[in-house]
Design a protein around this motif. Structure first.
Motif, PDB file in Angstrom:
ATOM      1  N   ALA A  57       0.867  -1.184   0.000  1.00  0.00           N
ATOM      2  CA  ALA A  57       0.000   0.000   0.000  1.00  0.00           C
ATOM      3  C   ALA A  57       0.899   1.228   0.000  1.00  0.00           C
ATOM      4  N   TYR A  58       0.637   2.133  -0.918  1.00  0.00           N
ATOM      5  CA  TYR A  58       1.443   3.344  -1.054  1.00  0.00           C
ATOM      6  C   TYR A  58       0.580   4.581  -0.878  1.00  0.00           C
ATOM      7  N   ARG A  59       1.174   5.591  -0.252  1.00  0.00           N
ATOM      8  CA  ARG A  59       0.658   6.962  -0.330  1.00  0.00           C
ATOM      9  C   ARG A  59       1.727   7.755  -1.068  1.00  0.00           C
ATOM     10  N   GLY A  60       1.428   8.137  -2.282  1.00  0.00           N
ATOM     11  CA  GLY A  60       2.446   8.721  -3.126  1.00  0.00           C
ATOM     12  C   GLY A  60       3.523   7.697  -3.394  1.00  0.00           C
ATOM     13  N   ALA A  61       4.778   8.053  -3.076  1.00  0.00           N
ATOM     14  CA  ALA A  61       5.893   7.128  -3.295  1.00  0.00           C
ATOM     15  C   ALA A  61       6.244   6.334  -2.050  1.00  0.00           C
ATOM     16  N   ASP A  62       5.506   6.532  -0.965  1.00  0.00           N
ATOM     17  CA  ASP A  62       5.852   5.927   0.317  1.00  0.00           C
ATOM     18  C   ASP A  62       5.088   4.630   0.552  1.00  0.00           C
ATOM     19  N   LEU A  63       5.840   3.561   0.860  1.00  0.00           N
ATOM     20  CA  LEU A  63       5.235   2.291   1.242  1.00  0.00           C
ATOM     21  C   LEU A  63       4.751   2.415   2.683  1.00  0.00           C
ATOM     22  N   VAL A  66       1.830  -3.438   4.082  1.00  0.00           N
ATOM     23  CA  VAL A  66       2.051  -4.612   3.252  1.00  0.00           C
ATOM     24  C   VAL A  66       1.108  -5.722   3.693  1.00  0.00           C
ATOM     25  N   LEU A  67       0.819  -6.600   2.768  1.00  0.00           N
ATOM     26  CA  LEU A  67       0.040  -7.803   3.042  1.00  0.00           C
ATOM     27  C   LEU A  67       0.696  -8.962   2.325  1.00  0.00           C
ATOM     28  N   LEU A  68       0.857 -10.065   3.041  1.00  0.00           N
ATOM     29  CA  LEU A  68       1.342 -11.308   2.452  1.00  0.00           C
ATOM     30  C   LEU A  68       0.283 -12.374   2.648  1.00  0.00           C
ATOM     31  N   GLY A  69      -0.063 -13.060   1.575  1.00  0.00           N
ATOM     32  CA  GLY A  69      -1.087 -14.092   1.628  1.00  0.00           C
ATOM     33  C   GLY A  69      -0.669 -15.298   0.816  1.00  0.00           C
ATOM     34  N   SER A  70      -1.489 -16.348   0.864  1.00  0.00           N
ATOM     35  CA  SER A  70      -1.117 -17.586   0.185  1.00  0.00           C
ATOM     36  C   SER A  70      -2.339 -18.461  -0.022  1.00  0.00           C
ATOM     37  N   LEU A  71      -2.170 -19.477  -0.858  1.00  0.00           N
ATOM     38  CA  LEU A  71      -3.200 -20.486  -1.064  1.00  0.00           C
ATOM     39  C   LEU A  71      -2.912 -21.693  -0.188  1.00  0.00           C
ATOM     40  N   SER A  72      -3.950 -22.333   0.298  1.00  0.00           N
ATOM     41  CA  SER A  72      -3.776 -23.540   1.097  1.00  0.00           C
ATOM     42  C   SER A  72      -3.206 -24.652   0.229  1.00  0.00           C
TER      43      SER A  72
END
Length: 311
Positions: A57-63, A66-72
């Motif tokens: 997720a960014y606001r302008g150029a700034d991170l 974050v989200l990390l996900g996966s499949l079972s």
């Protein structure tokens, strides 16, 4: 006026930036100090073995999140949100909601019909949401997730020489030797037999966790065998350096003392690596760990799930 939130896919070159964000965003010290191995186990190390979703997720150029996900690996219709981290100054501004919404959409495109806010073994950093992350619990409920399970970790104190977790195993090993049982450190050549034993005896994904422990820096495994047949194992460091597990003993050998010996051999390794406490993750037999290592329940996690609306 603040810039709008933009959600984009994370790329491998952003790994360092993701770790730095997590170091700031994970409020509990035991998580913040292990931000690098947490990110490594969830992304991108696991990407060769399973489908991983990484969003920034960014606001302008700034991170800012974050989200990390996966499949079972067991059910392609189930997806997991493994980590959501938002900078403290950016919270309550829709960043987490935007990340989860995009993750749900990406997972739905891949055939997922149900999303879990829960660990996805063999690659996980938590069983679920630690109850001390109260804003995350509130956000899960606000996003329509329902709690369906509770899990807990136990803590083994490694900070002093006379800790029950560090009791000598010499007498126990002698008793086992009298019964023809050898206890030793597992080597990479042992992995096929260990994995086969874990699959046939316990099912699940412990074979994958063993692969993340045997022969890896900061991790390890001890095994018990008789006449070349594995009777039990105990491992540590697969998920996180400070975490112990998994461990298992052949049901026919339960009560022999194998488990306590293997457990404390691993805990001594972790103490030698400089740890003053070890987390026994996603605990089942609380009385065993309490009796064998003086461990106590400390971290409690809520696990959530949500069925995605039909397209």
């Amino acid at each position: 006026m603040d810039a709008e939130i933009t959600i984009t896919e994370l790329t491998p070159d952003l790994a360092t930036a993701v770790v730095r964000l997590c170091e700031r965003a994970l409020d509990l010290p035991e998580d913040a100090t292990e931000a690098a191995p947490i990110v490594d186990v969830l992304w991108p190390r696991a990407s060769a073995d399973r489908t991983v979703v990484g969003l920034g997720a960014y606001r302008g150029a700034d991170l800012v999140g974050v989200l990390l996900g996966s499949l079972s690996p067991a059910d392609p219709g189930v997806g997991h949100v493994d980590l959501v981290a938002v900078l403290p100054e950016q919270r309550r501004q829709g960043v987490g909601r935007a990340l989860v919404a995009r993750a749900e959409a990406v997972l739905a495109e891949r055939g997922v019909t149900e999303v879990l806010l829960a660990g996805n073994p063999p690659y996980y950093a938590w069983p679920g949401i630690d109850v001390r992350y109260t804003p995350a619990v509130c956000a899960a409920l606000a996003l329509g997730y329902r709690q369906d399970r509770t899990a807990w970790n136990m803590i083994a104190d490694l900070s002093y020489d006379d800790s029950p977790a560090l009791r000598s195993t010499e007498a126990g090993e002698r008793r086992l030797a009298e019964r023809g049982i050898t206890v030793r450190r597992a080597e990479p050549a042992d992995l096929p037999a260990l994995a086969a034993f874990a699959r046939s005896t316990f099912g699940g994904t412990w074979d994958g966790e063993l692969a993340g422990s045997v022969g890896r820096a900061g991790a390890g495994c001890h095994l018990a065998e008789r006449d070349g047949q594995v009777l039990g194992f105990a491992a540590y460091g697969s998920s996180r350096p400070s975490w112990f597990g998994p461990m298992g003993t052949d049901p026919a050998a339960e009560g022999s003392g194998i488990g306590g010996v293997l457990l404390r051999r691993c805990l001594r390794d972790q103490r030698a690596a400089g740890l003053d406490r070890a987390q026994i993750g996603w605990v089942g037999p609380v009385p065993f760990y309490s009796g064998s290592a003086g461990a106590r329940i400390e971290r409690v996690f809520f696990l959530y799930r949500r069925t995605l609306p039909a397209a």
